[in-house]
Design a protein around this motif. Structure first.
Motif, short mmCIF file in Angstrom:
data_model
loop_
_atom_site.label_atom_id
_atom_site.label_comp_id
_atom_site.label_asym_id
_atom_site.label_seq_id
_atom_site.Cartn_x
_atom_site.Cartn_y
_atom_site.Cartn_z
N PRO A 112 0.83 -1.22 0.00
CA PRO A 112 0.00 0.00 0.00
C PRO A 112 0.86 1.26 0.00
CG PRO A 112 -0.74 -1.57 1.67
CD PRO A 112 0.59 -2.06 1.17
N SER B 141 -2.96 7.07 -6.14
CA SER B 141 -3.84 7.47 -5.06
C SER B 141 -3.49 6.76 -3.77
CB SER B 141 -5.29 7.17 -5.44
OG SER B 141 -5.51 5.77 -5.47
N THR B 142 -4.22 7.10 -2.72
CA THR B 142 -4.00 6.43 -1.42
C THR B 142 -4.49 4.99 -1.45
OG1 THR B 142 -6.12 7.31 -0.64
CG2 THR B 142 -4.12 8.58 -0.13
N GLU B 143 -5.25 4.61 -2.48
CA GLU B 143 -5.72 3.24 -2.63
C GLU B 143 -4.75 2.38 -3.44
OE1 GLU B 143 -8.43 2.18 -1.05
OE2 GLU B 143 -8.64 4.21 -0.24
N SER B 144 -3.74 3.02 -4.01
CA SER B 144 -2.82 2.30 -4.90
C SER B 144 -1.92 1.36 -4.11
CB SER B 144 -1.96 3.29 -5.69
OG SER B 144 -2.76 4.11 -6.52
N LYS B 145 -1.45 0.34 -4.82
CA LYS B 145 -0.48 -0.60 -4.26
C LYS B 145 0.65 -0.81 -5.26
CE LYS B 145 -3.79 -3.17 -1.39
NZ LYS B 145 -4.36 -4.51 -1.10
N PRO C 225 -0.23 4.62 1.25
CA PRO C 225 -1.28 5.46 1.83
C PRO C 225 -0.84 6.88 2.14
CG PRO C 225 -0.32 4.07 3.53
CD PRO C 225 0.40 3.74 2.25
#
Length: 883
Positions: free
Chosen positions: A516, A542-546, A518
């Protein structure tokens, strides 16, 4: 002015400190953080900390231990001055306070010198332990295997787990004790000459200290002699006849080792008495023991003694004198390569194959004969099913699936991402890391197909079309055999029409794998880690990216478990939910006693090894990247040690999901290696082994080895249940007739259940009947005028004729050969299965389908038998060319 002069120096120091901090942050802390996060994403955080603990605890502990040893002896030598002046000299020094000042300077000031020296020496000594810390781990967590070697009677695990560590410890302790002895002796000597009018002898305390150090040197040298006995088990002086110790090593060199120990002890005792005692300072015992010791050391280096033993005792009676040692080598090699449980079946061959042909005259027998070679099939897949320029097929795997209520052998290939095939202007950062992030789906075809017809597909196209029930919920392939760069998913890009057939459908990632991102802190760290500022400044992350890293499955597994050696052929398995990769992993060792060493692609980090087990099956999730380890051979000492060291990492094979466990197979690399070794070591009596009269070699066609290949065969086991086996034919050395066919299977033939039970069966032919080998069958094909004319005709149409892999199928008491014929157009470059050749005895038939070719072979063979011609004449029926 003084302040101004010091500013450049201060600025330089600050700049140097900043550079050191940046380098340490980049090469230590960033890598450490990313590795930790990656292990956390795989739910292996505990394993990560455990490996770090073992590595730095063992290496750090060894460094500290050696530092304490060096420091202690230097401190003793400097704190307790080994001075022995006359009384009046000592009183004079005390009255003038010279001695006190000298003593204070020496005892307390020298600590500033010997402390860093002790630390540097400790680091130097500990480096080999740091490089071999995982071998030390095996020593602490290993146990007995229950198998004893036959020369000394020790458990073989002692040699694989303990012996390398003992050798390392002995060598480093001997170096340490020798260094300390000479350095402390030098220190006492310097103390001795600093004060004039000393007595001739050292003080009693100095003598005791040096005597103790000499005793340690003595102990470690004797220990080295004792370990040298085990070195004899790895001698190759008798190659190529046999490996390991023989009469010279056991009956000449081994007694010399024991004599060397006795001579060294005698020399050490007489030398100690001569050096430290005036009363016992007699030269004769010292000279005698020293001469004896030197003689024992020199004798093994004199070639004429073992040469005479070899010439006058061993060579006239080689089998008699070396028989027990040859047997040691045979037993050890069979056990080390897991060859002791090979089942040998004598298979009589009948000249008249009419009965076998009649019995096999059912079409079901030919439904799984793999006439498509994966090398040719790969080219067809590339041309017909890559579809988009950014997809690629890297390899074709063989497997078996239950299709339409019947077990079918299947060829399967993953459609992986390969953006290097895009135009150069499209190979930008955003496309590489955010858009073209994964492969999609796979293709599958039956192994048995008819020639001169379009390819039959079980699974095809980007819509995953299948007429036989293949259905995959998550066909995305983020992890595979390709060399992938890192990917960041999901992201804020709207990715349309890349994977699926509907351009309006977006391909957002919905899995759980990856690290993650975040916060901006992690984005910044990844920007430093990848040397890529775009990671930090991209608004599409984004903060949802991994972040997905280590996406090549071999690299991924090696990063987790570098102590396992991987088979070079991972294979794809499809389930209802997603795709998985299964990798076979080996534990290797070069320390198995008396076993013949070999080399293989499975051991890139070892030049040679003489022990191998397929101890682990590894499953990698192609969608999420999860890695699971399952112990396939719990009897292996090495994997038991690793399992004890890393609790929770390795699971029992019974815990593997059944939909994956039924696809386990015998690994190709292991089988190839085992058969090459068994080709010589199947001769299990010393007399036969020495004669080498029945040594085999891999069958050859056109000077190329016939490599093991997978085939679904019914050997009549388990109620005629078909087995997915590896087939390997062998011929006598320098001959072309067939000696045996080896079949490696994982079917539990005793219970006929689904248990994984790997084993090898060798079908051995008698010597009374000639059985054609692959090269002889190829010669029959090339000599046949009808087939040669057909090949010439095809060549005139602008096509290239290529012969596929020759398939060997035991058929009752006969051997059926099947060979596909491919045509490759000079225009399309797409290989096409054009004909199939079958052969029994000296009969050769070519037709468009395997079944029709066999029927024609049956007609021809039975007609010849009826006419009493027999199978001694090469004949052929050739289907006319259609192009």
């Amino acid at each position: 002015m003084q302040t101004l002069k010091s500013l450049p120096a201060l600025a330089g120091a600050i700049l140097a400190l900043i550079i050191v901090l940046i380098v340490a942050f980049h090469f230590i802390f960033i890598d450490l953080f990313v590795d930790l996060w990656w292990f956390q994403s795989l739910k292996l955080e505990g394993y990560f900390w455990l490996r770090l603990l073992y590595k730095y605890f063992l290496s750090g502990g060894v460094t500290l231990a050696f530092f304490v040893i060096f420091f202690f002896h230097f401190w003793v030598a400097s704190s307790y001055l080994g001075l022995n002046p006359r009384e009046e000299v000592l009183n004079n020094f005390i009255k003038n306070q010279k001695f006190q000042r000298f003593a204070d300077a020496f005892m307390y000031g020298s600590a500033k010198v010997y402390t860093p020296i002790a630390l540097l020496l400790a680091i130097f000594i500990a480096i080999p332990f740091y490089n071999q810390w995982e071998q030390s781990l095996l020593y602490f967590f290993g146990g007995d295997s229950g198998v004893k070697e036959s020369v000394y009677g020790n458990d073989v695990s002692f040699y694989m787990l303990s012996y390398p560590v003992y050798s390392l410890i002995q060598r480093e302790l001997l170096i340490t004790a020798t260094l300390i002895f000479f350095m402390v002796g030098t220190l006492y000597w310097l103390e001795h000459i600093f004060v004039p009018d000393q007595s001739r002898e050292f003080h009693l305390g100095a003598k005791i200290h040096l005597t103790i150090l000499m005793a340690f040197v003595l102990i470690f040298v004797v220990w080295g002699f004792l370990l040298q006995r085990f070195n004899l088990l790895y001698t190759d002086s008798h190659e190529p006849i046999f490996y390991g110790p023989g009469s010279i090593e056991i009956r000449y060199q081994l007694p010399l080792i024991w004599l060397g120990i006795a001579a060294f002890l005698a020399t050490a005792v007489t030398a100690s008495l001569y050096i430290f005692s005036d009363k016992h300072r007699i030269k004769t015992p010292l000279f005698i023991s020293a001469a004896f010791f030197v003689g024992v050391l020199v004798l093994p280096q004199i070639d004429f003694i073992p040469e005479n033993i070899q010439d006058f005792i061993i060579d006239p009676n080689p089998v008699k004198t070396e028989k027990p040692f040859i047997q040691h080598n045979i037993d050890a090699t069979l056990d080390a390569y897991d060859l002791k449980n090979i089942k040998t079946v004598d298979m009589p061959i009948k000249l008249n194959a009419a009965a076998d042909i009649e019995k096999w005259s059912t079409q079901e027998r030919f439904e799984n004969i793999p006439v498509w070679d994966r090398e040719f099939l790969l080219d067809s897949y590339k041309q017909l099913q890559e579809i988009r320029p950014y997809y690629s097929f890297l390899s074709v795997d063989e497997d078996q699936y239950s299709i339409l209520n019947h077990t079918r052998q299947v060829n399967l290939a993953a459609r992986e991402i390969n953006i290097s095939k895009l135009p150069p202007e499209a190979q930008n950062w955003e496309n590489t890391h955010l858009r073209y992030t994964h492969g999609y789906g796979a293709v599958a075809t039956p192994a048995a197909q008819d020639a001169d017809k379009p390819v039959v597909w079980y699974l095809r196209d980007l819509n995953m079309q299948s007429d036989v029930g293949f259905d995959v919920k998550h066909p995305d392939i983020y992890y595979g055999e390709g060399q992938y760069d890192y990917a960041v998913v999901p992201n804020n890009l709207t990715v349309m029409g890349i994977a699926g057939t509907d351009p309006s459908v977006t391909g957002a990632y919905h899995g759980e794998g990856g690290i993650p991102v975040p916060s901006f802190f992690r984005k910044a760290l990844f920007a430093f880690y990848f040397h890529d500022k775009n990671v930090f400044f991209s608004t599409n992350i984004s903060t949802e990216s991994k972040v997905k890293i280590f996406r090549n499955i071999k690299e991924r597994v090696h990063k987790l478990t570098p102590y396992l050696h991987l088979d070079k052929d991972p294979y794809l398995v499809t389930t209802k939910d997603r795709f998985y990769w299964i990798l076979d992993a080996y534990t290797l060792s070069p320390y198995y006693p008396v076993s013949k060493p070999t080399e293989a692609a499975a051991s890139p980090s070892l030049e040679k090894f003489n022990y191998i087990r397929n101890s682990v099956k590894i499953v990698v999730d192609a969608f999420d990247g999860d890695v699971d380890y399952y112990i396939a051979d719990p009897s292996d000492s090495l994997i038991k040690a690793y399992s004890n060291a890393y609790p929770g990492l390795f699971k029992n094979l019974q815990e593997m999901p059944n939909e994956l466990r039924k696809h386990l197979r015998y690994p190709r690399d292991l089988y190839y290696l085992q058969m090459k070794m068994f080709a010589k070591y199947h001769q299990q009596s010393p007399e036969l082994f020495y004669e080498q009269a029945e040594t085999w070699t891999l069958a050859n066609v056109n000077s190329k080895e016939v490599l093991p290949y997978y085939q679904t065969v019914n050997f009549g086991n388990c109620n005629d249940k078909e087995e997915f086996v590896l087939i390997n034919p062998m011929t006598p050395v320098n001959r072309n007739n067939l000696s045996m066919i080896g079949a490696a299977s994982v079917l539990d033939s005793s219970s006929c259940g689904a248990n994984y039970k790997p084993g090898i069966t060798v079908y051995k032919f008698g010597k009374d009947v000639q059985v054609n080998g692959p090269a002889q069958v190829e010669a029959l094909i090339n000599q046949n005028p009808e087939i040669s004319a057909q090949f010439t005709l095809w060549g005139q149409y602008g096509s290239t004729v290529e012969m596929g892999r020759m398939i060997i199928l035991p058929m009752g008491n006969s051997i059926l050969y099947v060979q596909p014929v491919y045509l490759t157009s000079t225009k399309t470059k797409i290989p096409e299965l054009s004909r199939v050749i079958v052969s029994i005895g000296n009969e050769v038939v070519m037709d468009t389908t395997l079944w029709s070719a066999f029927k024609h072979l049956k007609e021809t063979y039975l007609k010849d038998a009826a006419d009493s011609i027999g199978p001694g004449t090469s004949r052929a029926i050739v289907e006319p060319a259609s192009k």
